[in-house]
Scaffold this motif. Structure first.
Motif, PDB file in Angstrom:
ATOM      1  N   HIS A 187       0.722  -1.559  -0.186  1.00 47.90           N
ATOM      2  CA  HIS A 187      -0.309  -0.393   0.142  1.00 47.90           C
ATOM      3  C   HIS A 187       0.624   1.551   0.441  1.00 47.90           C
ATOM      4  N   SER A 188       1.919   1.259   0.948  1.00 49.62           N
ATOM      5  CA  SER A 188       2.844   2.252   1.467  1.00 49.62           C
ATOM      6  C   SER A 188       3.616   2.787  -0.704  1.00 49.62           C
ATOM      7  N   THR A 189       3.750   1.737  -1.291  1.00 49.69           N
ATOM      8  CA  THR A 189       5.296   2.144  -2.334  1.00 49.69           C
ATOM      9  C   THR A 189       3.654   2.195  -3.362  1.00 49.69           C
ATOM     10  N   ARG A 190       2.388   1.963  -3.085  1.00 43.53           N
ATOM     11  CA  ARG A 190       1.233   2.152  -4.398  1.00 43.53           C
ATOM     12  C   ARG A 190       1.383   3.728  -4.464  1.00 43.53           C
ATOM     13  N   GLU A 191       0.881   3.870  -3.205  1.00 41.98           N
ATOM     14  CA  GLU A 191       0.976   5.830  -2.659  1.00 41.98           C
ATOM     15  C   GLU A 191       2.260   6.153  -2.886  1.00 41.98           C
ATOM     16  N   SER A 192       2.833   5.558  -2.642  1.00 38.43           N
ATOM     17  CA  SER A 192       4.512   6.818  -3.483  1.00 38.43           C
ATOM     18  C   SER A 192       4.695   7.108  -4.994  1.00 38.43           C
ATOM     19  N   ARG A 246      -6.273  10.233  -7.734  1.00 36.51           N
ATOM     20  CA  ARG A 246      -6.433   9.283  -7.153  1.00 36.51           C
ATOM     21  C   ARG A 246      -8.317   8.538  -7.933  1.00 36.51           C
ATOM     22  N   PRO A 247      -8.748   7.477  -7.796  1.00 36.20           N
ATOM     23  CA  PRO A 247     -10.423   7.279  -7.392  1.00 36.20           C
ATOM     24  C   PRO A 247     -11.108   8.511  -6.660  1.00 36.20           C
ATOM     25  N   LYS A 248     -12.181   8.764  -7.470  1.00 42.84           N
ATOM     26  CA  LYS A 248     -13.156   9.673  -6.642  1.00 42.84           C
ATOM     27  C   LYS A 248     -13.685   8.738  -5.595  1.00 42.84           C
ATOM     28  N   ARG A 249     -13.684   7.789  -5.041  1.00 46.03           N
ATOM     29  CA  ARG A 249     -14.829   7.034  -4.626  1.00 46.03           C
ATOM     30  C   ARG A 249     -13.560   6.600  -3.084  1.00 46.03           C
ATOM     31  N   PRO A 250     -13.994   6.282  -2.129  1.00 46.40           N
ATOM     32  CA  PRO A 250     -13.113   6.144  -1.011  1.00 46.40           C
ATOM     33  C   PRO A 250     -11.804   5.631  -1.606  1.00 46.40           C
ATOM     34  N   SER A 251     -10.718   5.902  -1.590  1.00 51.57           N
ATOM     35  CA  SER A 251      -9.319   5.652  -1.829  1.00 51.57           C
ATOM     36  C   SER A 251      -9.154   5.302  -0.698  1.00 51.57           C
ATOM     37  N   THR A 252      -8.731   5.233   0.155  1.00 51.12           N
ATOM     38  CA  THR A 252      -8.147   4.282   1.486  1.00 51.12           C
ATOM     39  C   THR A 252      -8.873   3.436   1.769  1.00 51.12           C
ATOM     40  N   LEU A 253     -10.548   2.860   1.591  1.00 49.03           N
ATOM     41  CA  LEU A 253     -10.493   1.598   1.273  1.00 49.03           C
ATOM     42  C   LEU A 253     -10.676   0.663  -0.472  1.00 49.03           C
ATOM     43  N   GLU A 254     -10.732   1.419  -1.162  1.00 53.26           N
ATOM     44  CA  GLU A 254     -10.060   0.639  -2.840  1.00 53.26           C
ATOM     45  C   GLU A 254      -8.514   0.059  -2.060  1.00 53.26           C
ATOM     46  N   ALA A 255      -7.887   1.108  -2.064  1.00 56.70           N
ATOM     47  CA  ALA A 255      -6.277   0.937  -1.829  1.00 56.70           C
ATOM     48  C   ALA A 255      -5.856  -0.381  -0.331  1.00 56.70           C
ATOM     49  N   VAL A 256      -6.725  -0.098   0.081  1.00 55.84           N
ATOM     50  CA  VAL A 256      -6.832  -1.371   1.473  1.00 55.84           C
ATOM     51  C   VAL A 256      -6.596  -2.865   0.899  1.00 55.84           C
ATOM     52  N   ALA A 257      -7.924  -2.512  -0.138  1.00 54.98           N
ATOM     53  CA  ALA A 257      -8.187  -3.355  -0.726  1.00 54.98           C
ATOM     54  C   ALA A 257      -8.043  -4.470  -1.279  1.00 54.98           C
ATOM     55  N   VAL A 258      -6.904  -4.029  -2.444  1.00 55.54           N
ATOM     56  CA  VAL A 258      -5.673  -4.230  -3.382  1.00 55.54           C
ATOM     57  C   VAL A 258      -4.653  -4.650  -2.966  1.00 55.54           C
ATOM     58  N   VAL A 302      -4.899  -5.950  -0.381  1.00 55.36           N
ATOM     59  CA  VAL A 302      -4.884  -7.604   0.825  1.00 55.36           C
ATOM     60  C   VAL A 302      -5.588  -8.342   0.383  1.00 55.36           C
ATOM     61  N   CYS A 303      -6.186  -7.950  -1.197  1.00 54.01           N
ATOM     62  CA  CYS A 303      -6.924  -9.010  -2.079  1.00 54.01           C
ATOM     63  C   CYS A 303      -5.948  -9.494  -3.519  1.00 54.01           C
ATOM     64  N   CYS A 304      -5.143  -8.088  -3.720  1.00 51.47           N
ATOM     65  CA  CYS A 304      -4.335  -8.353  -5.421  1.00 51.47           C
ATOM     66  C   CYS A 304      -3.051  -7.812  -4.573  1.00 51.47           C
ATOM     67  N   PRO A 305      -2.524  -8.185  -3.873  1.00 54.38           N
ATOM     68  CA  PRO A 305      -0.655  -7.969  -3.685  1.00 54.38           C
ATOM     69  C   PRO A 305       0.158  -8.107  -4.219  1.00 54.38           C
ATOM     70  N   CYS A 306       0.171  -8.804  -5.403  1.00 56.63           N
ATOM     71  CA  CYS A 306       0.714  -9.195  -6.541  1.00 56.63           C
ATOM     72  C   CYS A 306       0.597  -8.457  -7.714  1.00 56.63           C
ATOM     73  N   CYS A 307      -0.765  -8.532  -8.435  1.00 55.35           N
ATOM     74  CA  CYS A 307      -1.537  -7.175  -9.622  1.00 55.35           C
ATOM     75  C   CYS A 307      -0.884  -6.193  -8.999  1.00 55.35           C
ATOM     76  N   SER A 308      -0.926  -5.496  -7.717  1.00 57.21           N
ATOM     77  CA  SER A 308      -1.175  -4.722  -7.180  1.00 57.21           C
ATOM     78  C   SER A 308       0.968  -4.051  -7.795  1.00 57.21           C
ATOM     79  N   ALA A 309       1.194  -4.808  -6.916  1.00 58.99           N
ATOM     80  CA  ALA A 309       2.779  -4.749  -6.996  1.00 58.99           C
ATOM     81  C   ALA A 309       3.580  -4.959  -8.352  1.00 58.99           C
TER      82      ALA A 309
END
Length: 152
Positions: free
Chosen positions: A63-68, A77-89, A91-98
């Motif tokens: 998550h921190s790297t994504r923010e950087s 950042r997306p218009k919807r709540p970005s914190t919830l989306e960022a945490v979901a990404v 937690v659920c898709c760390p491989c895809c995110s990285a």
């Protein structure tokens, strides 16, 4: 600007995908190196240790790297709540995110290198007027298809 590569476009770049599957700490360290955040081997070792010992810290690092990446490359950042989306990404898709982050950093690095090279190759000073071989009549820029013919 948004990410150039989608979150689930992992399989479009099999090299990065395989690198992350077999050695995620290298992918993380390479991304951090593109972001100019710390030394490569320290990032590699820290990520490896966190990955092995505590998945929650791994998620926080993703998550921190994504923010950087988003801050450095001015990705909105997306218009919807970005914190919830960022945490979901994270937690659920760390491989895809990285993988997405790694690809974005490499892409942005190539674009910036290309822009720096193209700017350094341009003649900044004013050029003397071009003359035709028929005489000393002044030629207009419209007589050439592109500026490279003026420099010959």
């Amino acid at each position: 600007m948004t990410f150039k590569f989608g979150l689930f476009d992992c399989l479009e770049d099999l090299g990065t995908t395989c690198e992350y599957i077999w050695c995620p700490c290298v992918t993380h360290a390479n991304t951090q190196e593109h972001l100019n955040e710390g030394q490569w081997w320290i990032n590699c070792c820290v990520f490896f240790c966190m990955l092995q010992t505590c998945p929650v810290v791994n998620w926080l690092m993703v998550h921190s790297t994504r923010e950087s990446v988003m801050v450095k490359y001015n990705i909105e950042r997306p218009k919807r709540p970005s914190t919830l989306e960022a945490v979901a990404v994270a937690v659920c898709c760390p491989c895809c995110s990285a993988i997405q982050q790694s690809r974005e950093c490499r892409y942005q690095g190539i674009i910036r290198e290309r822009d720096a090279t193209s700017h350094s190759n341009r003649v900044v000073s004013q050029e003397p007027p071009a003359y035709s071989s028929r005489g000393y009549e002044r030629l207009k820029n419209s007589d050439f298809e592109d500026d490279s013919e003026l420099l010959k």
